[in-house]
Design a protein around this motif. Sequence first.
Motif, PDB file in Angstrom:
ATOM      1  N   VAL A 193     -24.787  12.858 -12.381  1.00  0.00           N
ATOM      2  CA  VAL A 193     -25.167  14.056 -13.131  1.00  0.00           C
ATOM      3  C   VAL A 193     -24.720  13.887 -14.579  1.00  0.00           C
ATOM      4  N   ASN A 194     -25.669  14.018 -15.504  1.00  0.00           N
ATOM      5  CA  ASN A 194     -25.380  13.971 -16.929  1.00  0.00           C
ATOM      6  C   ASN A 194     -24.887  15.357 -17.358  1.00  0.00           C
ATOM      7  N   LEU A 195     -23.627  15.438 -17.788  1.00  0.00           N
ATOM      8  CA  LEU A 195     -23.031  16.716 -18.183  1.00  0.00           C
ATOM      9  C   LEU A 195     -23.124  16.975 -19.686  1.00  0.00           C
ATOM     10  N   ASP A 196     -23.873  16.171 -20.404  1.00  0.00           N
ATOM     11  CA  ASP A 196     -24.024  16.354 -21.851  1.00  0.00           C
ATOM     12  C   ASP A 196     -24.589  17.756 -22.130  1.00  0.00           C
ATOM     13  N   GLY A 197     -23.868  18.537 -22.931  1.00  0.00           N
ATOM     14  CA  GLY A 197     -24.304  19.895 -23.264  1.00  0.00           C
ATOM     15  C   GLY A 197     -23.804  20.958 -22.298  1.00  0.00           C
ATOM     16  N   TRP A 198     -23.149  20.561 -21.214  1.00  0.00           N
ATOM     17  CA  TRP A 198     -22.607  21.528 -20.263  1.00  0.00           C
ATOM     18  C   TRP A 198     -21.315  22.114 -20.820  1.00  0.00           C
ATOM     19  N   VAL A 199     -20.941  23.312 -20.341  1.00  0.00           N
ATOM     20  CA  VAL A 199     -19.735  23.992 -20.817  1.00  0.00           C
ATOM     21  C   VAL A 199     -18.887  24.422 -19.627  1.00  0.00           C
ATOM     22  N   LEU A 200     -17.614  24.060 -19.687  1.00  0.00           N
ATOM     23  CA  LEU A 200     -16.629  24.549 -18.725  1.00  0.00           C
ATOM     24  C   LEU A 200     -15.905  25.699 -19.413  1.00  0.00           C
ATOM     25  N   ARG A 201     -16.011  26.888 -18.844  1.00  0.00           N
ATOM     26  CA  ARG A 201     -15.476  28.095 -19.482  1.00  0.00           C
ATOM     27  C   ARG A 201     -14.438  28.733 -18.561  1.00  0.00           C
ATOM     28  N   MET A 202     -13.271  29.010 -19.121  1.00  0.00           N
ATOM     29  CA  MET A 202     -12.220  29.703 -18.373  1.00  0.00           C
ATOM     30  C   MET A 202     -11.929  31.023 -19.079  1.00  0.00           C
ATOM     31  N   THR A 203     -12.036  32.117 -18.334  1.00  0.00           N
ATOM     32  CA  THR A 203     -11.739  33.445 -18.860  1.00  0.00           C
ATOM     33  C   THR A 203     -10.494  33.966 -18.153  1.00  0.00           C
ATOM     34  N   ILE A 204      -9.489  34.334 -18.936  1.00  0.00           N
ATOM     35  CA  ILE A 204      -8.209  34.797 -18.410  1.00  0.00           C
ATOM     36  C   ILE A 204      -8.127  36.308 -18.534  1.00  0.00           C
ATOM     37  N   ASP A 205      -7.946  36.974 -17.402  1.00  0.00           N
ATOM     38  CA  ASP A 205      -7.768  38.430 -17.363  1.00  0.00           C
ATOM     39  C   ASP A 205      -8.844  39.179 -18.147  1.00  0.00           C
ATOM     40  N   GLU A 206     -10.060  38.644 -18.115  1.00  0.00           N
ATOM     41  CA  GLU A 206     -11.235  39.242 -18.747  1.00  0.00           C
ATOM     42  C   GLU A 206     -11.056  39.446 -20.255  1.00  0.00           C
ATOM     43  N   GLU A 207     -10.107  38.724 -20.857  1.00  0.00           N
ATOM     44  CA  GLU A 207      -9.851  38.879 -22.288  1.00  0.00           C
ATOM     45  C   GLU A 207      -9.993  37.569 -23.036  1.00  0.00           C
ATOM     46  N   ARG A 208      -9.154  36.617 -22.730  1.00  0.00           N
ATOM     47  CA  ARG A 208      -9.087  35.353 -23.460  1.00  0.00           C
ATOM     48  C   ARG A 208     -10.037  34.350 -22.823  1.00  0.00           C
ATOM     49  N   GLN A 209     -10.800  33.654 -23.649  1.00  0.00           N
ATOM     50  CA  GLN A 209     -11.787  32.696 -23.152  1.00  0.00           C
ATOM     51  C   GLN A 209     -11.562  31.329 -23.797  1.00  0.00           C
TER      52      GLN A 209
END
Length: 151
Positions: free
Chosen positions: A63-79
């Motif tokens: 799988v080519n992940l070019d352009g993909w984003v891993l996003r972590m959101t903490i307590d619905e505030e900090r991303q």
Amino acid sequence: MNSVLMFVLLCVQGIHLQDTSTGPVAVKTTYTRASTGPVIIREVCPKGKCVMLENISTAQKDVNLDGWVLRMTIDEERQYNYNFRSFNLNAGKRVKIFSRDSASNAGLNDLIFREGNWREGIKVNTTLTNDKGEEMASHIKNIVLIDNRYK
């Protein structure tokens, strides 16, 4: 700081407490994972050290992940966003994305999130979106305070 908030903050840090004057209080941690393709979020380290992805393709397809984003959101505030560039995740393989503070633990084939550090929280929502913005995988950690005084 009120006692319930203090209790929750201490529990997030891994300290188990019991309020002997008012009865036992417990913490329950739940994890939910989902994926719509061959790449899954295998693990999100509890201390924010790293996130592990795995290609579980049964067709042995990279799988080519070019352009993909891993996003972590903490307590619905900090991303926090990690943007993949020119990266292929081979079939059957795993990759860890280490936070900046944990970069010394990274292996030769691991990636480093140089713009920041993954963090801890009461609710940690981690998603992987493809280059079209479609959510391909998710991992949700939720900490719930259970007050047994009212049972």
